[in-house]
Scaffold this motif. Structure first.
Motif, PDB file in Angstrom:
ATOM      1  N   TYR A   1     -11.909  -8.936 -12.055  1.00  0.00           N
ATOM      2  CA  TYR A   1     -12.699  -7.924 -12.759  1.00  0.00           C
ATOM      3  C   TYR A   1     -14.114  -7.906 -12.197  1.00  0.00           C
TER       4      TYR A   1
ATOM      5  N   GLN B   1     -17.939  -7.739 -12.502  1.00  0.00           N
ATOM      6  CA  GLN B   1     -18.901  -8.085 -13.542  1.00  0.00           C
ATOM      7  C   GLN B   1     -20.099  -7.148 -13.529  1.00  0.00           C
TER       8      GLN B   1
ATOM      9  N   LEU C   1      -9.898  -1.689 -24.952  1.00  0.00           N
ATOM     10  CA  LEU C   1     -10.523  -3.014 -24.971  1.00  0.00           C
ATOM     11  C   LEU C   1      -9.731  -3.984 -25.840  1.00  0.00           C
ATOM     12  N   GLN C   2      -9.164  -3.487 -26.942  1.00  0.00           N
ATOM     13  CA  GLN C   2      -8.377  -4.350 -27.825  1.00  0.00           C
ATOM     14  C   GLN C   2      -7.132  -4.891 -27.128  1.00  0.00           C
TER      15      GLN C   2
ATOM     16  N   LEU D   1      -7.674 -11.990 -22.311  1.00  0.00           N
ATOM     17  CA  LEU D   1      -8.903 -12.784 -22.288  1.00  0.00           C
ATOM     18  C   LEU D   1      -9.489 -12.880 -20.887  1.00  0.00           C
TER      19      LEU D   1
ATOM     20  N   PHE E   1     -10.068 -10.519 -18.915  1.00  0.00           N
ATOM     21  CA  PHE E   1     -11.044  -9.437 -18.800  1.00  0.00           C
ATOM     22  C   PHE E   1     -12.368  -9.847 -19.448  1.00  0.00           C
ATOM     23  N   TYR E   2     -12.290 -10.414 -20.648  1.00  0.00           N
ATOM     24  CA  TYR E   2     -13.503 -10.774 -21.379  1.00  0.00           C
ATOM     25  C   TYR E   2     -14.193 -12.001 -20.789  1.00  0.00           C
ATOM     26  N   ASP E   3     -13.461 -12.795 -20.016  1.00  0.00           N
ATOM     27  CA  ASP E   3     -14.090 -13.939 -19.361  1.00  0.00           C
ATOM     28  C   ASP E   3     -15.180 -13.500 -18.388  1.00  0.00           C
TER      29      ASP E   3
ATOM     30  N   GLN F   1     -16.831 -10.319 -18.598  1.00  0.00           N
ATOM     31  CA  GLN F   1     -17.592  -9.177 -19.099  1.00  0.00           C
ATOM     32  C   GLN F   1     -18.566  -9.601 -20.199  1.00  0.00           C
TER      33      GLN F   1
ATOM     34  N   VAL G   1     -20.748  -9.258 -23.444  1.00  0.00           N
ATOM     35  CA  VAL G   1     -20.489  -8.457 -24.636  1.00  0.00           C
ATOM     36  C   VAL G   1     -21.439  -7.261 -24.721  1.00  0.00           C
TER      37      VAL G   1
ATOM     38  N   LEU H   1     -20.341  -4.248 -22.718  1.00  0.00           N
ATOM     39  CA  LEU H   1     -19.228  -3.503 -23.324  1.00  0.00           C
ATOM     40  C   LEU H   1     -19.706  -2.696 -24.522  1.00  0.00           C
TER      41      LEU H   1
END
Length: 596
Positions: A4, A6, A117-118, A122, A124-126, A128, A130, A133
Motif C-alpha cells: 500500500y 503511504q 474501508l470497513q 489490517l 491496509f491500515y498498517d 495508512q 488515521v 483517511l
C-alpha cells in the motif's frame, strides 16, 4: 502481502476525462433531478440574462424626450417586475434542488468510501495514518460532492448563458457585439497561463492537508507520551512546519486567483468604457437608442459574469479532481481478504471447535517470514496456551485465525473446514477476543458491551457483568450501566476497561475464546476476579491464551512454545520443564525475577 502507498504523491499530469466520467457515475442515480435543475437553470438564464436587460432597455426608450409613452412604459415596468419575481421564485427552487442533489451525492460517495474501508484488511491500515483517511472521507468527499452538484450544473448554465448572450448581442448590433467579444482571446491566454499553476497548487494543498490531519490525530492520541517526555515544544515545532507548508501553498493559490480575478475585472471595465465611447457616439448620431446602449452594458456585465464563474468553477474542478484521485486510490485498492464465492457453513457448537494450523507460513513483508511452517492441532473444548518471547509470532497467529490477514501458504482449519471457505462474518461470530489494549467507544457502558446489537438486552448485559464480577464497580457508578465513559474509556481504570472487554466478549457468546495478554495491565485484585471469570469461561469452549506470565497458564491442557516463528516445543507445564528447553529458560528467568 499487498503493498500500500503511504504517501499521497500525485504525478503532475493533466486530468483525463475517465476520471470525470467515474465521478459522474455517482450522479447517475439522480439524473432526473439533475436534468430538472439544468432545465430550470436554462429558463432562469433566458429570463434573467437575455429578456430582463432587454425589457429594461425598451422601458428606457419610452422615456426619451419627445417620444415618451407612459402607458407602454408602465407595461414594460410591470413586465420587468414580473420577470424579476419569477426569477426570484425559480432561484429559490433551484437552490433547494441543488442542495438536495449535492447532499445525496456526498452521502453516497461517503458511504461507498467508508464501506470500502470497513472491508479492508489490517494490512491496509498498517500503512495508512488515521488522519489521512479521515481527510479522505470528509474534506475530499465534500469537494467532490460540491463539484458534482453545484459546479456541474452551473457550468452548463454558464456555457448556455455565454451562448445566449453572444447570439443576442450580434442580433441587436454586430458592431457593438465585436467590442464585447474582443477580449475573449486575452481571457483564454490568461486562463492558459494560470491553469497549470492552479492545478499543481491545489493538488499539493490537498496532500498537505492530509498530512496535517494525520499528524494532528497522532499527536492527540499520543499526548501522554509527548507530555511525559517533555516533547511539547518539538511536537509544536513539527506541527508548525507542516501547518506553514499548508499555509504557504494556500497563500500561493490565493495569489494566483487574486491576480487572475482583477485581470478579468479590468477587461470587463475596458469593454464597458469602449461601449460607452462607441455606443455614445452612435446615440449622438441617432444610429441607435439609449435603451440599446443600456442593454449592451447589461449584456457585457452578464457576459463577464459567467466567464468569471467558469474560472471559479475551474478552481473547484481542480480541487475536486485532486480529491477524486485520492478517493479512487482508496476505492481502487483491492480487498485482499475476501469472502469465498460459495461459502461453506460451519456447524454451530457452543462447546467449542477443533482448530488446526496446517503448515502455515506468513510474512508482513515479502521475504521476511514471521511464521514458518507452523503446524499443531487444538482439540474441541481444549484449553491451550501460546508462549514465547516478544516478536516470536504469537499475536500474528491470532490475527491469522481471525483472518485479519491471509496466510502465505498452508491452511487454518476449524472442524476440518478451511477458514478461507467461510464467510468472515460467520468465522468472527464464533471468536471472542480479549486483547491487552482494550478499545472502548465514547458512550455508555451498556453500549460498549452490546456494541449497539439489539439482540443483546440490558438484562443480558447485567447478567454477563455479574458472571465476570464487572458489576462490582459498575453498580457503584452514579448511572450504573447507563454511565458514560470517555473516548477509549479514559475515564475508568485499566482494570475496569479489561473487565468490560471480558463482558463484551461473553455477551456475544463465542465458541472459541482468545486471550491475548488479557491480564498483563491489571492490578492484583482485578486479576483475581478475571482469573475466576476465565476459569468459568474456558470450561464452556475452546480457548487459546497468550501470556508472558507463565504462572497464569500452568493449568492449561497444552502449551505451545513459539520461537522465531516456529513451533519448537509442545507439552504441559511439567513436561516442558522436564525438557529443559526454551520454556524452562523462560520460566527460570521469571522465577528469578520474582525472587528479586
Amino acid at each position: 502481502m499487498q503493498t500500500y502507498h503511504q504517501e499521497d504523491d500525485i504525478v503532475d499530469k493533466q486530468y483525463d476525462l475517465s476520471l470525470a466520467r467515474r465521478l459522474l457515475v455517482f450522479a447517475k442515480p439522480y439524473k432526473g433531478l439533475a436534468v430538472f435543475i439544468i432545465l430550470l437553470t436554462l429558463v432562469l438564464t433566458v429570463l434573467g440574462v437575455a429578456i430582463g436587460p432587454r425589457l429594461q432597455g425598451l422601458a428606457l426608450n419610452e422615456l426619451q424626450p419627445g417620444q415618451a409613452d407612459k402607458q407602454m412604459f408602465m407595461m414594460l415596468a410591470l413586465a420587468c417586475l414580473a420577470n424579476i419575481t419569477i426569477c426570484l421564485l425559480l432561484s429559490i427552487w433551484q437552490g433547494y434542488a441543488l442542495s438536495k442533489l449535492g447532499q445525496r451525492i456526498i452521502f453516497d460517495i461517503r458511504m461507498k468510501t467508508f464501506g470500502h474501508l470497513q472491508n479492508m484488511s489490517l494490512g491496509f491500515y498498517d500503512k495508512q495514518p488515521v488522519g489521512r483517511l479521515v481527510t479522505r472521507v470528509t474534506n475530499d468527499v465534500n469537494a467532490i460532492g460540491d463539484f458534482l452538484s453545484v459546479a456541474m450544473v452551473t457550468v452548463v448554465n454558464d456555457i448556455f448563458m455565454i451562448g445566449v448572450l453572444v447570439i443576442a448581442v450580434f442580433w441587436l448590433n454586430y458592431k457593438l457585439a465585436l467590442i464585447v467579444i474582443s477580449v475573449v482571446p486575452i481571457l483564454l491566454t490568461l486562463t492558459a497561463i494560470f491553469k497549470p499553476k492552479l492545478r499543481t497548487t491545489y493538488r499539493t494543498v490537498q496532500k498537505k492537508l492530509a498530512q496535517l490531519n494525520a499528524f494532528l490525530a497522532e499527536s492527540i492520541s499520543g499526548i501522554k507520551v509527548i507530555q511525559v517526555f517533555n516533547q511539547e515544544p518539538k511536537t509544536h515545532k513539527k506541527f508548525s512546519g507542516i501547518n506553514y507548508e499548508h499555509f504557504d501553498l494556500s497563500r500561493r493559490a490565493v495569489i494566483y486567483q487574486s491576480v487572475f480575478t482583477p485581470s478579468v475585472a479590468i477587461l470587463r471595465g475596458t469593454v464597458i468604457a469602449l461601449l460607452l465611447y462607441f455606443g455614445g457616439g452612435l446615440v449622438l448620431k441617432d444610429a441607435i437608442s439609449y435603451g440599446m446602449v443600456y442593454t449592451f452594458l447589461e449584456y457585457s456585465v452578464n457576459f463577464f459574469g459567467p466567464i468569471q464563474d467558469l474560472t471559479d468553477k475551474y478552481l473547484m474542478f481542480q480541487g475536486a479532481m485532486a480529491s477524486a484521485e485520492r478517493i479512487f486510490k482508496i476505492l481502487d485498492t483491492p480487498i485482499d481478504v475476501r469472502n469465498p464465492a460459495i461459502p461453506q457453513n460451519l456447524k454451530e457448537d457452543p462447546m467449542g471447535h477443533e482448530i488446526e494450523f496446517d503448515n502455515v507460513t506468513f510474512s508482513y513483508e515479502p521475504g521476511k517470514p514471521v511464521l514458518k511452517n507452523i503446524s499443531f492441532k487444538i482439540k474441541k473444548n481444549e484449553n491451550v496456551a501460546l508462549v514465547g518471547v516478544t516478536g516470536s509470532g504469537k499475536s500474528t497467529m491470532i490475527n491469522l485465525l481471525c483472518r485479519f490477514y491471509d496466510v502465505d501458504s498452508g491452511r487454518i482449519l476449524i472442524d476440518g473446514l478451511d477458514i478461507k471457505e467461510m464467510k468472515q462474518e460467520d468465522l468472527r461470530r464464533r471468536l471472542g477476543i480479549i486483547l491487552q489494549d482494550v478499545f472502548l467507544f465514547a458512550g455508555t457502558i451498556n453500549d460498549n458491551i452490546s456494541l449497539w446489537d439489539e439482540t443483546i438486552t440490558k438484562s443480558k448485559v447485567k447478567d454477563v457483568c455479574e458472571d465476570i464480577f464487572a458489576s462490582t464497580f459498575i453498580e457503584k457508578l452514579p448511572n450504573q450501566y447507563d454511565s458514560r465513559i470517555g473516548e477509549r474509556g479514559m475515564t475508568i481504570s485499566a482494570g475496569q476497561r479489561q473487565l468490560l472487554a471480558f463482558a463484551r466478549t461473553m455477551a456475544f457468546e463465542p465458541s472459541i475464546l482468545i486471550l491475548d495478554e488479557a491480564t498483563s495491565s491489571v492490578d492484583v485484585e482485578t486479576e483475581y476476579y478475571i482469573q475466576l471469570a476465565i476459569k468459568k469461561m474456558v470450561k464452556k469452549m475452546t480457548s487459546i491464551i497468550i501470556a508472558h506470565r507463565l504462572s497464569t497458564i500452568q493449568n492449561v491442557d497444552r502449551i505451545y512454545v513459539i520461537h522465531k516463528g516456529e513451533n519448537t516445543e509442545t507439552g504441559t507445564h511439567q513436561e516442558l520443564l522436564t525438557k529443559r528447553g526454551i520454556y524452562y529458560k523462560l520460566y527460570q528467568v521469571q522465577y528469578e525475577r520474582q525472587i528479586i
